[in-house]
Scaffold this motif. Sequence first.
Motif, short mmCIF file in Angstrom:
data_model
loop_
_atom_site.label_atom_id
_atom_site.label_comp_id
_atom_site.label_asym_id
_atom_site.label_seq_id
_atom_site.Cartn_x
_atom_site.Cartn_y
_atom_site.Cartn_z
N PHE A 65 55.61 59.95 61.92
CA PHE A 65 55.11 59.86 60.54
C PHE A 65 56.07 60.68 59.68
CE2 PHE A 65 51.78 58.75 63.36
CZ PHE A 65 51.12 57.72 62.71
N ASP A 66 57.19 60.05 59.39
CA ASP A 66 58.30 60.74 58.73
C ASP A 66 58.76 59.99 57.49
OD1 ASP A 66 59.48 58.50 59.89
OD2 ASP A 66 60.66 59.63 61.34
N GLN A 67 59.90 60.40 56.96
CA GLN A 67 60.44 59.77 55.76
C GLN A 67 60.81 58.31 56.00
OE1 GLN A 67 60.37 61.22 52.68
NE2 GLN A 67 60.84 59.13 52.02
N LYS A 68 61.24 57.99 57.21
CA LYS A 68 61.59 56.60 57.53
C LYS A 68 60.36 55.70 57.38
CE LYS A 68 63.98 53.93 61.06
NZ LYS A 68 64.66 53.95 62.36
N LEU A 69 59.19 56.16 57.85
CA LEU A 69 57.96 55.40 57.70
C LEU A 69 57.58 55.31 56.22
CD1 LEU A 69 55.42 53.94 58.73
CD2 LEU A 69 54.36 56.22 58.98
N ALA A 70 57.68 56.43 55.51
CA ALA A 70 57.35 56.43 54.08
C ALA A 70 58.23 55.45 53.32
CB ALA A 70 57.49 57.84 53.51
N ASP A 71 59.52 55.43 53.66
CA ASP A 71 60.44 54.49 53.00
C ASP A 71 60.06 53.05 53.31
OD1 ASP A 71 61.86 56.62 51.95
OD2 ASP A 71 63.49 56.50 53.43
N LEU A 72 59.70 52.77 54.57
CA LEU A 72 59.27 51.41 54.95
C LEU A 72 58.04 51.00 54.15
CD1 LEU A 72 59.21 48.83 56.70
CD2 LEU A 72 57.89 50.15 58.39
N LEU A 73 57.03 51.88 54.09
CA LEU A 73 55.81 51.56 53.36
C LEU A 73 56.08 51.37 51.86
CD1 LEU A 73 53.35 53.95 55.21
CD2 LEU A 73 53.43 51.45 55.39
N ASP A 74 56.94 52.20 51.30
CA ASP A 74 57.29 52.06 49.88
C ASP A 74 58.02 50.74 49.63
OD1 ASP A 74 56.14 54.52 49.31
OD2 ASP A 74 58.05 55.61 49.30
N ASP A 75 58.95 50.41 50.53
CA ASP A 75 59.69 49.14 50.39
C ASP A 75 58.75 47.95 50.54
OD1 ASP A 75 61.97 50.67 50.13
OD2 ASP A 75 62.87 50.05 52.05
N MET A 76 57.83 48.04 51.50
CA MET A 76 56.86 46.96 51.69
C MET A 76 55.99 46.80 50.44
SD MET A 76 55.77 47.48 55.71
CE MET A 76 54.40 46.32 55.60
N ARG A 77 55.58 47.91 49.84
CA ARG A 77 54.77 47.86 48.62
C ARG A 77 55.52 47.14 47.51
NH1 ARG A 77 50.51 50.88 46.45
NH2 ARG A 77 50.39 52.01 48.41
N GLU A 78 56.77 47.50 47.33
CA GLU A 78 57.58 46.87 46.28
C GLU A 78 57.81 45.39 46.59
OE1 GLU A 78 61.85 47.59 44.00
OE2 GLU A 78 60.95 49.22 45.15
N THR A 79 58.06 45.08 47.86
CA THR A 79 58.29 43.70 48.29
C THR A 79 57.05 42.85 48.07
OG1 THR A 79 59.90 44.47 49.93
CG2 THR A 79 58.99 42.25 50.24
N LEU A 80 55.89 43.38 48.46
CA LEU A 80 54.63 42.65 48.30
C LEU A 80 54.30 42.44 46.83
CD1 LEU A 80 52.10 41.35 49.47
CD2 LEU A 80 51.09 43.63 49.65
#
Length: 166
Positions: free
Chosen positions: A25-40
Motif C-alpha cells: 500500500f504505497d505510492q505506486k498503488l496510489a498512482d494506479l488508483l489516481d490514474d484509474m480515477r482519471e481514466t474512468l
Amino acid sequence: MSIRTILTGEDEPVLHKACHPVTNFDQKLADLLDDMRETLTKAGGVGLAAPQVGILRRAVLVVNDQDQMLELVNPEILDQKGEQDGLEGCLSLPGKWGYVKRPEWVKVKAQDRTGTWFEVEGTGLTARCFCHELSHLDGHLYSELCDRLYTSDELDELMEAQETEE
C-alpha cells in the motif's frame, strides 16, 4: 495523474487472467488508483478494474448511486440477495451490451489505498457494478454470462420495439 489506455476486445489476454492481491500500500498503488480515477472519469463509465488498464492487481473503482467513486482494493463479496436482470456494457467491450442476471443487493469487504479494511453495500446498479468489476479480477467478462451481445443499432431497435409494445 495520467489517463491510461483501456484494453478492449474479448480476445485481450490480460482480461482473462486472475489478478494478484495487493500487498504493498504505497505510492505506486496510489498512482494506479489516481490514474484509474482519471481514466474512468474521462471514459464516462461507472466502474473500472485494474486489469482493464493492463495491471494484474486486485483493485477496482465503482461509482455508487450517490455518485461517489469508491476505491476497492482486494475486494471480496461477503453477501448477496435478490436478483435483477438488466443490460450491461463494459469499457473493454465498447459498443456492445448484453442482458445479465445479477444480485439486487451486494455487500463487499475491501481495503482502501492505505490498507484499512472496510465494508460497503449497494443495490441496483451499484450491486451490478460490484459484481461486474470484481469478475474482472478473476479474468471474467460479462459477455460470458449473457446469451448474446447487442450492437448499438440492435439495442436501439430493441428499445424501440419495447416502447412500441408499452
